[in-house]
Design a protein around this motif. Structure first.
Motif, PDB file in Angstrom:
ATOM      1  N   ARG A  92      41.742  34.135  36.185  1.00 38.57           N
ATOM      2  CA  ARG A  92      40.766  34.770  35.323  1.00 38.57           C
ATOM      3  C   ARG A  92      39.360  34.828  35.919  1.00 38.57           C
ATOM      4  N   ALA A  93      38.920  33.806  36.605  1.00 39.51           N
ATOM      5  CA  ALA A  93      37.516  33.699  36.992  1.00 39.51           C
ATOM      6  C   ALA A  93      37.142  34.814  37.962  1.00 39.51           C
ATOM      7  N   LEU A  94      36.214  35.671  37.557  1.00 41.20           N
ATOM      8  CA  LEU A  94      35.816  36.783  38.411  1.00 41.20           C
ATOM      9  C   LEU A  94      34.732  36.327  39.375  1.00 41.20           C
ATOM     10  N   GLU A  95      34.811  36.772  40.619  1.00 39.60           N
ATOM     11  CA  GLU A  95      33.758  36.464  41.597  1.00 39.60           C
ATOM     12  C   GLU A  95      33.206  37.760  42.156  1.00 39.60           C
ATOM     13  N   TRP A  96      31.898  37.926  42.019  1.00 39.67           N
ATOM     14  CA  TRP A  96      31.237  39.178  42.411  1.00 39.67           C
ATOM     15  C   TRP A  96      31.058  39.273  43.918  1.00 39.67           C
ATOM     16  N   ALA A  97      31.253  40.484  44.442  1.00 37.22           N
ATOM     17  CA  ALA A  97      30.824  40.789  45.811  1.00 37.22           C
ATOM     18  C   ALA A  97      30.140  42.151  45.750  1.00 37.22           C
ATOM     19  N   PHE A  98      28.982  42.269  46.379  1.00 44.97           N
ATOM     20  CA  PHE A  98      28.203  43.502  46.291  1.00 44.97           C
ATOM     21  C   PHE A  98      28.686  44.510  47.321  1.00 44.97           C
ATOM     22  N   ASP A  99      28.759  45.774  46.913  1.00 49.35           N
ATOM     23  CA  ASP A  99      29.332  46.812  47.763  1.00 49.35           C
ATOM     24  C   ASP A  99      28.414  48.013  47.946  1.00 49.35           C
ATOM     25  N   GLY A 100      27.142  47.858  47.720  1.00 51.43           N
ATOM     26  CA  GLY A 100      26.216  48.983  47.951  1.00 51.43           C
ATOM     27  C   GLY A 100      25.861  49.732  46.677  1.00 51.43           C
TER      28      GLY A 100
END
Ligand code: GLA
Length: 723
Positions: A92-100
């Motif tokens: 469940r735990a979402l982890e953000w990664a930035f993509d522009g």
């Protein structure tokens, strides 16, 4: 200032509207964080701001529930998540990664869109945060796009074959808003019920979570999907107000959070608790838009900014002047006949009506609310030659012809239900709860939506119908779609698809019949929101037509929605809902402050009453450009003042009309003059009725003495024109 500016080194973006700025930053963990929502800031100024809500001092605090652009369920977060997902393996735990990011200009719609792209660090989910601003509005529209980026395994058309790669959305709000820290916070919102919609409340926000919601399938009479927040220091004319409104006509939820360390945030979106959206591989879910507005001009200025925005960017025909309407419902109930409607139409035309609407009772076996709903052919006894003779007669009288329909419903006692008992919302082994003797057709089913579109477009096209009153008279129960089976989320999709298909049918009808105008109704104001306003021309805001109850309902309605959409009829006394007998003049003045309509049994009105009505209708036609297209100032609110008063003025301050109502004067308690707004102090204004001339400056400084006649149920209208 460009609409969007960006500092790559600090990963900061600033959105600029004419009077406000909104700033976000992507933090070191890749999460989108809130920086600022308020007065104008340059990119440098915004980039210098500390991240808001960054107050974790001990191992027990975690990330603040306020201060992220879309708080997720994941990591050290314990607030109400805006986005809660479950991946196929149960994680469940979402982890953000930035993509522009991307910026798009649309010169035609005069708007700029910023998209911030993210993905989960490991799992196949793309998350895009959308922001849109317009050059002439301080409203910022936000939404979220969620895509399951995994490749389809096997046959994705087989509902559950893709379960292995599915992404489940347990909550998918459009956006979250954060306020700057203040000592205190107050919430303005409306509650209601049938015939008592949009009652305005302003209350201190408690610590914890405050939820405004509808679980009824539609927007609901009971709560409106908008909220205003201030620091407890704003009033009608002054002060900072942050507000938000959701463009969605199904179930919804706004959660307001006041944290123990006194921060304030809101998260809002479609859907109620406990429903699940399953994204198959390759599928994208785009949330509805959630619009936000910051104003320094108090509640009145906030309302005016919403009205201007909705006119400029939401309504399909904002510049059109809405006709004076006649509606047969309170006059005839279900007892409609061609002859009876023609008699009413003749009176309505003589009184000055420009649009005649035949309400419920004209079709199938519909002689009461127990039968016929769903069978959309004219009742053979009441209309032996079909509808055309009545349509032609109404047109001959110089009026447009409108017709009531309730396409989403069926009486079990109908040919439609006998042929398609599976077309309604239902579960096996559960009763089918009837409300008003009717069941809800499952508009999420493509065949049901297609059926409705088919008969509606034929009905309008074949008869030259100018106007539809589209009604929806009961909430959902047993909201099942058994054919879709029991996989997680399989049937829950109906909460979304139903609403989209409702929009789809409206949109297609409008394309087929560009001159068709549509009134939104749901037992009165049960389905009003920005998405309904984008597809309809006016709203029946309440079945309560009592001229005095209406003042409260109208006050609540116009907090966000423009008067240009607010239909109001003058009906008979004693009033069918309240039992009260309000004089004709007061009833007219109340309805003339919106889109005036007549809804009484004109066959029973005396010649004197008809004459008086004709006078009010013709007076309305001289002021309606101000009521419908002018700028609203609430001078005295119905909740707090003996006199309720509103003013509508032209944008150039050349003209204004003032309405005042006093239900029960108290002897020895004179009413102070009404200080008007938005006039030119250097100009002089003539009262159209009396010829009296006033200086703009004195009307602004001292005020106008309203010519309220003595006695109960007193009311007045003053039309001022610059000399
Ligand atoms: C609803 C509407 C009314 C009228 C009736 C007809 O209650 O709000 O205006 O159209 O249905 O049944």
């Amino acid at each position: 200032m460009p609409a969007v500016s960006h500092s790559p080194s600090t990963r900061t973006w600033v959105l600029s509207t004419p009077a406000t700025s909104y700033a976000v930053r992507v933090d070191d963990s890749g999460s989108p964080r809130h920086l600022h929502w308020g007065g104008p800031l340059t990119l440098d100024q915004a980039a210098s701001l500390p991240l808001s809500g960054n107050q974790g001092h001990s191992s027990n605090e975690g990330r603040s529930p306020v201060g992220e652009e879309l708080p997720v369920d994941g990591g050290e977060r314990y607030g109400a998540p805006s986005l809660q997902v479950r991946f196929a393996d149960g994680t469940r735990a979402l982890e953000w990664a930035f993509d522009g990011h991307g910026v798009e200009e649309d010169p035609e719609r005069r708007c700029t869109t910023l998209r911030l792209h993210f993905r989960d660090r490991y799992y196949p989910l793309r998350i895009t945060l959308g922001y849109q601003v317009h050059g002439d509005s301080d409203v910022i529209e936000r939404w979220t796009e969620l895509t399951n980026t995994s490749a389809a395994d096997g046959d994705a058309s087989d509902g559950d074959a893709s379960a292995a790669n599915a992404v489940d959305l347990l909550r998918a709000d459009s956006a979250a808003w954060s306020l700057p820290p203040r000592d205190d916070y107050r919430l303005s919102h409306t509650t209601g019920m049938w015939a008592a919609e949009t009652q305005l409340h302003r209350t201190q926000i408690p610590y914890g979570e405050t939820v405004l919601t509808s679980r009824r399938g539609t927007t609901s009479h009971h709560a409106q999907p908008w909220a205003m927040v201030d620091a407890g220091d704003a009033d009608e004319q002054h002060g900072q107000v942050w507000s938000t409104a959701l463009a969605w006509s199904g179930t919804w939820r706004i959660t307001v959070q006041r944290t123990p360390d006194n921060l304030l945030g809101l998260t809002a979106g479609a859907g109620h608790d406990g429903i699940l959206l399953r994204l198959a591989p390759g599928e994208t879910h785009t949330t509805p838009r959630l619009a936000g507005l910051y104003s320094t001009a108090g509640f009145g200025g906030t309302s005016r900014s919403w009205h201007a925005h909705i006119r400029a960017h939401v309504l399909p025909h904002p510049d059109e002047t809405r006709p004076v309407l006649y509606n047969s419902w309170e006059a005839t109930g279900f007892a409609v006949t061609q002859e009876g409607q023609q008699r009413l139409a003749a009176h309505a035309a003589a009184a000055g009506a420009e649009l005649f609407v035949m309400d419920d009772g004209w079709f199938g076996a519909r002689r009461n609310d127990r039968a016929g709903l769903g069978d959309w052919t004219p009742h053979p006894g009441a209309f032996p030659d079909g509808l055309q003779p009545l349509v032609d007669e109404v047109h001959r009288l110089g009026m447009q012809f409108g017709l009531w329909v309730e396409p989403e419903m069926v009486n079990p006692d109908s040919d439609l239900y006998r042929a398609h008992p599976d077309w309604v919302l239902h579960y096996p082994h559960r009763q089918r709860t009837e409300l008003r003797n009717q069941l809800v057709l499952n508009f999420a089913r493509p065949d049901v939506a297609e059926w409705a579109y088919g008969w509606l477009t034929r009905l309008v096209g074949d008869h030259g119908i100018d106007y539809l009153k589209w009604d929806m008279n009961r909430p959902f129960t047993e909201a099942g779609w058994p054919e879709l089976g029991g996989a997680p989320g399989a049937q829950d999709r109906l909460w979304t698809d139903y609403v989209r298909n409702y929009y789809g049918v409206l949109d297609r009808l409008r394309v087929d019949h560009p001159a068709l105008r549509i009134e939104a109704c749901s037992s009165g104001g049960g389905r009003v929101d920005l998405a309904v306003l984008a597809r309809t021309d006016q709203v029946w805001i309440s079945d309560n037509t009592d001229g005095s109850d209406r003042l409260l309902i109208q006050d609540g309605y116009t907090q966000i929605y423009p008067v240009r959409t607010m239909a109001a009829w003058v009906t008979d006394v004693p009033n069918q809902q309240s039992g009260r007998s309000v004089p004709l003049r007061f009833r007219f003045h109340s309805a003339m402050s919106g889109l005036l309509g007549l809804g009484g049994d004109l066959n029973e009105w005396s010649p004197e009453e008809l004459k008086e009505a004709e006078g009010y209708v013709s007076e309305y036609k001289t002021i309606r450009h101000l009521v419908q297209h002018g700028v609203l100032h609430r001078l005295r609110a119905p909740q707090t003042h003996a006199v309720t008063a509103v003013q509508y003025s032209s944008a150039d301050a050349g003209e204004a009309v003032v309405f005042g109502w006093l239900q029960q004067p108290r002897f020895g308690r004179p009413q102070p003059p009404l200080r008007l707004a938005a006039l030119d102090p250097a100009a002089r204004y003539r009262e159209q009725r009396t010829g009296a001339v006033h200086h703009g400056a004195t009307l602004l400084e001292r005020g106008l003495d309203l010519p309220l006649p003595a006695g109960d149920w007193s009311s007045a209208v003053v039309h001022l024109v610059r000399v």
